[in-house]
Design an enzyme around this catalytic site. Structure first.
Site, mmCIF file in Angstrom:
data_model
loop_
_atom_site.group_PDB
_atom_site.id
_atom_site.type_symbol
_atom_site.label_atom_id
_atom_site.label_comp_id
_atom_site.label_asym_id
_atom_site.label_seq_id
_atom_site.Cartn_x
_atom_site.Cartn_y
_atom_site.Cartn_z
ATOM 1 N N ARG A 28 50.522 29.555 34.417
ATOM 2 C CA ARG A 28 51.646 30.426 34.981
ATOM 3 C C ARG A 28 52.044 31.581 33.944
ATOM 4 O O ARG A 28 53.186 31.867 34.301
ATOM 5 C CB ARG A 28 52.515 29.999 35.995
ATOM 6 C CG ARG A 28 51.861 29.191 37.006
ATOM 7 C CD ARG A 28 51.559 30.112 38.242
ATOM 8 N NE ARG A 28 51.243 29.133 39.464
ATOM 9 C CZ ARG A 28 52.043 29.203 40.593
ATOM 10 N NH1 ARG A 28 53.226 30.138 40.468
ATOM 11 N NH2 ARG A 28 51.939 28.600 41.625
ATOM 12 N N ARG A 80 57.193 35.872 36.850
ATOM 13 C CA ARG A 80 58.340 36.369 37.157
ATOM 14 C C ARG A 80 59.475 36.100 36.182
ATOM 15 O O ARG A 80 60.659 36.781 36.033
ATOM 16 C CB ARG A 80 58.892 35.694 38.581
ATOM 17 C CG ARG A 80 58.454 36.353 39.757
ATOM 18 C CD ARG A 80 58.810 35.440 41.036
ATOM 19 N NE ARG A 80 58.061 34.145 40.807
ATOM 20 C CZ ARG A 80 58.202 33.373 41.762
ATOM 21 N NH1 ARG A 80 58.469 33.562 42.811
ATOM 22 N NH2 ARG A 80 57.365 31.958 41.441
ATOM 23 N N ARG A 122 55.070 43.806 39.441
ATOM 24 C CA ARG A 122 54.883 43.271 40.740
ATOM 25 C C ARG A 122 55.594 44.411 41.791
ATOM 26 O O ARG A 122 55.014 44.299 43.203
ATOM 27 C CB ARG A 122 55.710 41.955 40.621
ATOM 28 C CG ARG A 122 55.921 41.140 42.149
ATOM 29 C CD ARG A 122 54.699 40.580 42.800
ATOM 30 N NE ARG A 122 54.749 39.826 43.743
ATOM 31 C CZ ARG A 122 54.822 40.502 45.041
ATOM 32 N NH1 ARG A 122 54.861 41.760 45.128
ATOM 33 N NH2 ARG A 122 55.199 39.606 46.232
ATOM 34 N N ASP A 157 45.198 34.088 42.331
ATOM 35 C CA ASP A 157 45.826 32.790 42.722
ATOM 36 C C ASP A 157 44.793 32.000 43.362
ATOM 37 O O ASP A 157 43.619 32.495 43.902
ATOM 38 C CB ASP A 157 46.783 33.145 43.924
ATOM 39 C CG ASP A 157 47.712 32.101 44.432
ATOM 40 O OD1 ASP A 157 48.667 31.658 43.548
ATOM 41 O OD2 ASP A 157 47.485 31.129 45.339
ATOM 42 N N TYR A 164 46.788 23.395 51.483
ATOM 43 C CA TYR A 164 47.351 24.496 52.038
ATOM 44 C C TYR A 164 46.761 24.755 53.268
ATOM 45 O O TYR A 164 47.185 25.595 54.193
ATOM 46 C CB TYR A 164 47.363 25.528 50.925
ATOM 47 C CG TYR A 164 48.184 25.351 49.793
ATOM 48 C CD1 TYR A 164 49.384 25.803 49.803
ATOM 49 C CD2 TYR A 164 47.929 24.741 48.512
ATOM 50 C CE1 TYR A 164 50.408 25.644 48.874
ATOM 51 C CE2 TYR A 164 48.697 24.595 47.488
ATOM 52 C CZ TYR A 164 50.122 24.997 47.632
ATOM 53 O OH TYR A 164 50.766 24.756 46.710
HETATM 54 O O1 CP3 Z 1 49.413 33.329 34.907
HETATM 55 C C1 CP3 Z 1 48.830 32.412 35.540
HETATM 56 O O2 CP3 Z 1 48.610 31.166 35.388
HETATM 57 C C2 CP3 Z 1 47.726 32.973 36.282
HETATM 58 C C3 CP3 Z 1 47.894 33.281 37.720
HETATM 59 C C4 CP3 Z 1 48.189 32.056 38.688
HETATM 60 C C5 CP3 Z 1 49.047 32.223 39.868
HETATM 61 N N1 CP3 Z 1 48.926 31.197 40.622
HETATM 62 C C6 CP3 Z 1 49.921 33.450 40.048
HETATM 63 C C7 CP3 Z 1 50.747 33.352 41.106
HETATM 64 C C8 CP3 Z 1 47.612 30.912 38.837
HETATM 65 C C9 CP3 Z 1 46.683 30.260 37.734
HETATM 66 C C10 CP3 Z 1 48.133 30.246 40.024
HETATM 67 C C11 CP3 Z 1 47.734 28.882 40.623
HETATM 68 C C12 CP3 Z 1 48.221 28.196 41.710
HETATM 69 N N2 CP3 Z 1 48.627 29.041 42.894
HETATM 70 C C13 CP3 Z 1 48.390 26.979 41.815
HETATM 71 C C14 CP3 Z 1 48.014 26.004 41.201
HETATM 72 C C15 CP3 Z 1 48.734 25.871 39.873
HETATM 73 C C16 CP3 Z 1 50.160 25.117 40.240
HETATM 74 O O3 CP3 Z 1 51.065 25.684 40.091
HETATM 75 O O4 CP3 Z 1 50.244 24.116 40.828
HETATM 76 C C17 CP3 Z 1 48.935 26.714 43.227
HETATM 77 C C18 CP3 Z 1 49.376 25.503 44.101
HETATM 78 C C19 CP3 Z 1 48.986 28.317 43.832
HETATM 79 C C20 CP3 Z 1 49.487 28.411 45.098
HETATM 80 C C21 CP3 Z 1 50.725 29.267 45.077
HETATM 81 N N3 CP3 Z 1 50.884 30.610 44.882
HETATM 82 C C22 CP3 Z 1 52.184 29.046 45.294
HETATM 83 C C23 CP3 Z 1 52.483 27.624 46.031
HETATM 84 C C24 CP3 Z 1 52.853 30.121 45.265
HETATM 85 C C25 CP3 Z 1 54.105 30.300 45.590
HETATM 86 C C26 CP3 Z 1 55.165 29.680 44.636
HETATM 87 C C27 CP3 Z 1 55.695 30.427 43.602
HETATM 88 O O5 CP3 Z 1 55.541 30.107 42.467
HETATM 89 O O6 CP3 Z 1 55.965 31.841 44.090
HETATM 90 C C28 CP3 Z 1 51.844 31.219 44.841
HETATM 91 C C29 CP3 Z 1 52.570 32.488 44.475
HETATM 92 C C30 CP3 Z 1 51.998 32.848 42.784
HETATM 93 N N4 CP3 Z 1 50.951 32.778 42.407
HETATM 94 C C31 CP3 Z 1 52.909 33.630 42.072
HETATM 95 C C32 CP3 Z 1 52.363 33.863 40.839
HETATM 96 C C33 CP3 Z 1 52.776 34.682 39.705
HETATM 97 C C34 CP3 Z 1 54.373 34.082 42.463
HETATM 98 C C35 CP3 Z 1 54.407 35.149 43.582
HETATM 99 C C36 CP3 Z 1 55.140 36.518 42.983
HETATM 100 O O7 CP3 Z 1 54.981 36.951 41.782
HETATM 101 O O8 CP3 Z 1 55.358 37.237 44.055
#
Ligand code: CP3
Length: 350
Positions: free
Chosen positions: A32, A36, A45, A82, A158
């Site tokens: 990640r 943010r 964003r 994602d 999910y």
């Molecule tokens: O930088 C990176 O790693 C690349 C991008 C990436 C994102 N999500 C961007 C993201 C990757 C590899 C993921 C994987 C992901 N997404 C997982 C597996 C890894 C882990 O963390 O367990 C899971 C379970 C998700 C599902 C998901 N996406 C959730 C539960 C959420 C909300 C929680 C949160 O952190 O806000 C997201 C949103 C998300 N995916 C964000 C980002 C940068 C945040 C949203 C935003 O910026 O508005």
């Protein structure tokens, strides 16, 4: 992979570790890493109307992928996207509510399952592949580009609940009560993941990571059916077209199952979460396959002496073997940038 391509990807430290070579100083990237905690990410964003629009805009998504690499000089970029684009491309309505995480139309009955597309619509994901080729062209050969997907169990959890949940009870109950229905959903996700990862390699990623973020909630019999077996089959499926495809398996919470993942899943490297004992990881996992991990994201938030001790522990126990330094889970939004810099200084000084 052609000889020329292989020689090129061998210029990257991450790829060398994935092939089993220990590095003098381990290469580093952070799960990640685009997110943010970076002001430039927040600015980018704000330009997209929704999180998925952001993921599907190759210009914005390629810029988000590059930001942490530019700022910190990480050894790998991870595709900005994602794991939930896969259900989206299967016809599930997916959205991200601000600050509340993902929302999906639940797939918890045969009727809802049969309403999905039979196969993943890769043309729907063409912006993701465009992002990959754009980023690959921007990166130097020394920086690996990592693609990814969610593992079937994590994505299904999910899809069944329609949202995240701490115990994943909806998916676990469905798997017990209606195993044929849950099996059908997982089979679809296995096939979708093989096709999606293959298309990511086609577009230019050097390696992929499969995220099974919620592997840790399952008892052993369920772990075998819904985590181990799907992971092994996705890896075998991707390798049918690309026998050398480098694949990292990250099964968070898998603990005592990690030696079996290293020995029998076919993965080239095993992701370690924060809770794994480092002596166990060295003796039972890294002795079999390269490892990646496993700094506590909260040690990175804390910084200072706690961060340095945590980095030093990992280097002392795993640094002599093949190691890609990373976190044990995703970076937290409140992480100070200065602490990421401190971590890198400590690693480079080691
Ligand atoms: O930088 C990176 O790693 C690349 C991008 C990436 C994102 N999500 C961007 C993201 C990757 C590899 C993921 C994987 C992901 N997404 C997982 C597996 C890894 C882990 O963390 O367990 C899971 C379970 C998700 C599902 C998901 N996406 C959730 C539960 C959420 C909300 C929680 C949160 O952190 O806000 C997201 C949103 C998300 N995916 C964000 C980002 C940068 C945040 C949203 C935003 O910026 O508005």
């Amino acid at each position: 992979m052609s000889v020329a391509e292989e020689a090129m990807s061998d210029q990257s430290a991450v790829m060398r570790v994935l092939r089993g070579q220990a590095a003098v100083k381990p290469p580093v990237w952070l799960m990640r890493q685009a997110g943010r905690y970076l002001p430039e990410y927040r600015e980018l964003r704000a330009r997209a109307s929704s999180f998925l629009d952001f993921c599907y805009d190759p210009r914005l998504a390629s810029e988000a992928t590059m930001q942490p690499v530019r700022r910190f000089g990480f050894d790998a970029a991870i595709l900005f996207s994602d794991i939930l684009v896969v259900p989206d491309a299967l016809g599930v309505s997916v959205s991200f509510e601000n600050g509340e995480g993902p929302r999906l139309a639940p797939v918890d009955t045969w009727e809802r399952l049969l309403a999905l597309k039979k196969e993943i619509d890769l043309s729907y994901l063409s912006p993701v592949f465009e992002t990959i080729s754009t980023v690959r062209a921007m990166l130097s050969g020394g920086t690996a580009l990592i693609g990814f997907c969610g593992a079937p169990w994590t994505v299904a959890s999910y899809m069944v609940a329609g949202r995240g949940s701490p115990d994943h009870a909806s998916a676990r109950l469905l798997a017990y009560r209606q195993p044929a229905l849950f099996r059908d959903l997982v089979e679809r996700l296995i096939e979708a993941s093989i096709a999606y990862l293959g298309a990511q390699f086609e577009a230019g990623v050097d390696a992929v990571q499969i995220f099974d973020s919620w592997a840790g909630v399952l008892p052993p019999r369920e772990f075998e059916r819904w985590c181990f077996d799907p992971l092994r089959r996705i890896i075998a499926g991707v390798r049918r077209a690309r026998p050398q495809a480098p694949i990292i398996a990250f099964a968070r919470g898998a603990g005592g199952h990690l030696p079996r993942l290293a020995e029998a899943s076919g993965a080239d490297a095993i992701g370690l979460d924060t809770t794994i004992d480092l002596d166990f990881a060295a003796a039972r996992v890294q002795s079999v396959k390269p490892v990646q991990g496993n700094l506590d994201p909260l040690a990175l938030v804390a910084g200072g002496a706690a961060l340095e001790a945590a980095v030093d522990d990992i280097l002392a126990k795993l640094g002599r073997g093949p190691l890609i330094f990373n976190l044990g889970h995703g970076i937290l939004p409140e992480t100070p940038i200065g602490h990421v810099e401190q971590m890198i200084r400590r690693l480079r000084a080691s």
